[in-house]
Structures are given as C-alpha cells and as structure tokens.
Write an enzyme that holds these catalytic residues in place. Structure first.
Site, short mmCIF file in Angstrom:
data_model
loop_
_atom_site.label_atom_id
_atom_site.label_comp_id
_atom_site.label_asym_id
_atom_site.label_seq_id
_atom_site.Cartn_x
_atom_site.Cartn_y
_atom_site.Cartn_z
N CYS A 1 23.95 29.74 42.72
CA CYS A 1 22.70 29.94 42.46
C CYS A 1 22.42 31.43 42.16
O CYS A 1 22.66 32.20 42.97
CB CYS A 1 21.76 29.44 43.54
N GLN B 1 42.41 39.62 38.28
CA GLN B 1 41.09 40.13 37.78
C GLN B 1 40.71 38.99 36.66
O GLN B 1 39.54 39.05 36.38
CB GLN B 1 41.39 41.39 37.06
N ASP C 1 39.75 33.33 34.02
CA ASP C 1 40.13 32.05 33.06
C ASP C 1 40.50 30.86 33.85
O ASP C 1 40.57 29.76 33.28
CB ASP C 1 40.82 32.49 32.09
N GLU D 1 52.32 48.81 27.71
CA GLU D 1 51.74 50.42 27.37
C GLU D 1 51.57 50.93 28.87
O GLU D 1 51.53 50.47 29.94
CB GLU D 1 50.38 50.16 26.92
N HIS E 1 37.41 38.72 40.43
CA HIS E 1 36.41 38.81 39.55
C HIS E 1 35.47 37.50 39.25
O HIS E 1 34.76 37.40 38.50
CB HIS E 1 36.65 39.75 38.30
#
Length: 275
Positions: A133, A107, A110, A236, A125
């Site tokens: 363009c 996702q 970078d 988590e 992503h």
C-alpha cells in the site's frame, strides 16, 4: 584461474568461512534485462522525456501514479520474460554447498535469483513480484497482480487501476521497490540484516555492480575495513575492484558473471551435483 584468486578461495574453503555475495545489474544483463539507466529507461510523458531517476521516485508517484505504473508494468514485463543464467545457477549451487554460511544480497528487483532457486536472499532494492500500500495502511506485501505484456506506448486502463487498488484502504498500491528519493530500512529492504551479514563475512564476492548506490558501498567498505577477503567480478573497473585491489586478501576477477562464477563457485566447494 589466477594464482592469487585460487589461494583466496582455497583458504575460505579450508576455513569453512562465511560468504556474502553482492549482486547488481550486471548479472541480470546477461539474461537480457537492460539496466534502464540508459536509453531503455527514458519515458515519454506528454512532450517530455523523463529519466529513470525521475520516474522511480515517490514524488513522481504522488504526482502521476498512472504514468509511474505504466513505466513499471513495462519494466516488469521485461523481467518476467527473462530467465536465470549460468551466474544465477552457480550461486544456487554455492548456497546448497555452504548452507547457513551463505548470504546473497542483491540490488536487482527482477527476482531471477529467487526463480533460479536461491533462498537466503536479501533484496535491498525490493522485488518486482510484490506490491504494497502506498499509504502504508498495514496490508503488508501482496503479490503483483497478473498483467499481460505491454508496449511502451500502451495506455493505462481502468482494469489496471482496479488491480492496483489496495484491498484494505482503497488507495493506490505501489511497487515494492526502493525509489531514488527514499531511504533503506530493515522492514522493507533488509538493510540491517545485510550489514550484519557483511560484518560476519570471511569473503565478500561482488558480482556485476558498479557501486552507484549507498548500501552496497557501505557493505564493501565494511568488509574492506575488517580486512576480510573480497573478490570483485565485473567486466569493467569500478569502486569495488579498487577496494579489492587495495586489500591484501582482495582480487579483481575481470569478466562477466557467466564466465567467472562457475569456476569461483567450484573453487569454494560447490559442484554441479550439489544443485
């Protein structure tokens, strides 16, 4: 390593199974890249604070392209200064060991997986390294022009506007990223390819994602419904850890990517000498 996790990984290794790795912002956070969903994502235009979900949209780009580009050029500068970490490098070793039995779905925009050396990567992503363009004139993907590091309050310049002009039609270039008000597709974001890989996976290894976006959750649900193995690496609890714990062949490996991936990758048969 937990006995159940060791058993899952050992069986995948014995069967020479296909492994799909799904990564999110958590793996890049360990390289110092903020998620930009918190205070780092706020952007001031005039007297108003905008959230990332407002800045990263086609509607905002159509309304204020210079402001959107100012935000992205600042973000891209942060990404450019970051370096791949132990988690990224562990996945390169896994790809080297498994070959075409390995697929990485990320996702993250970078480019750290690519810069670490990963090659079998679906960037669902997009990727900050490229532009295209905004009018879809057919010019294809272009390299993001070079820009010096910038501060948040640095104004947009005429030179930057020229660099971000489509060489074919003269309109705006846009970041090659999926905006919040756009849909996944195959041509730009490899949606179908990612789902096909998940449909053939013997193991889904999820790393550092909260399950906040649609396609990653589709991938997780597909693997869960097929009864394939699923391991979630995250500090988590999250929707993927819940799926993993409900699966007979699932495990929640609590911890960060840098902490957990090296041992998981080693258990799947990749050693430091295979990098």
């Amino acid at each position: 390593m937990d006995e159940k996790l060791a058993g899952i990984l050992s069986e995948i290794r014995r069967r020479q199974g296909r492994v799909v790795v799904l990564t999110g912002a958590g793996i890049s956070a360990e390289s110092g890249i903020p998620t930009f969903r918190g205070v780092e994502g706020y952007w001031v235009v005039g007297s108003r604070n905008y959230m990332p979900q407002e800045m990263a949209t086609r509607a905002m780009f159509d309304e204020a392209p210079e402001e959107v580009w100012r935000w992205y050029l600042y973000r891209f500068g942060v990404c450019k200064d970051a370096s791949p970490n132990a988690g990224h490098h562990a996945l390169v070793r896994l790809e080297s060991a498994l070959g075409d039995r390995f697929t990485l779905v990320t996702q993250n925009i970078d480019g750290l997986h690519r810069r670490a050396g990963s090659r079998r990567v679906f960037c669902i992503h997009g990727d900050a390294a490229w532009v295209r363009c905004a009018a879809d004139c057919g010019v294809g993907l272009l390299d993001l022009p070079p820009f010096p590091p910038r501060t948040k309050d640095q104004p947009f310049t005429g030179d930057e506007r020229r660099k971000l002009t489509c060489p074919r039609c003269g309109g705006w270039l846009r970041p090659h990223v999926l905006w919040f008000d756009e849909c996944y597709d195959e041509a730009n974001y490899r949606m179908d390819s990612a789902l096909r890989a998940a449909g053939a996976a013997d193991l889904l290894l999820v790393v550092g994602t909260s399950g906040a976006t649609n396609l990653p959750m589709q991938i997780g649900q597909l693997v869960f419904m097929r009864g394939a193995a699923m391991v979630d690496v995250n500090p988590e609890e999250n929707p993927f850890s819940e799926l993993a714990e409900r699966s007979p062949l699932g495990h929640f490996a609590r911890g960060s990517a840098c902490e957990r991936l090296p041992e998981i990758v080693a258990a799947l048969g990749a050693t430091s000498s295979s990098a």
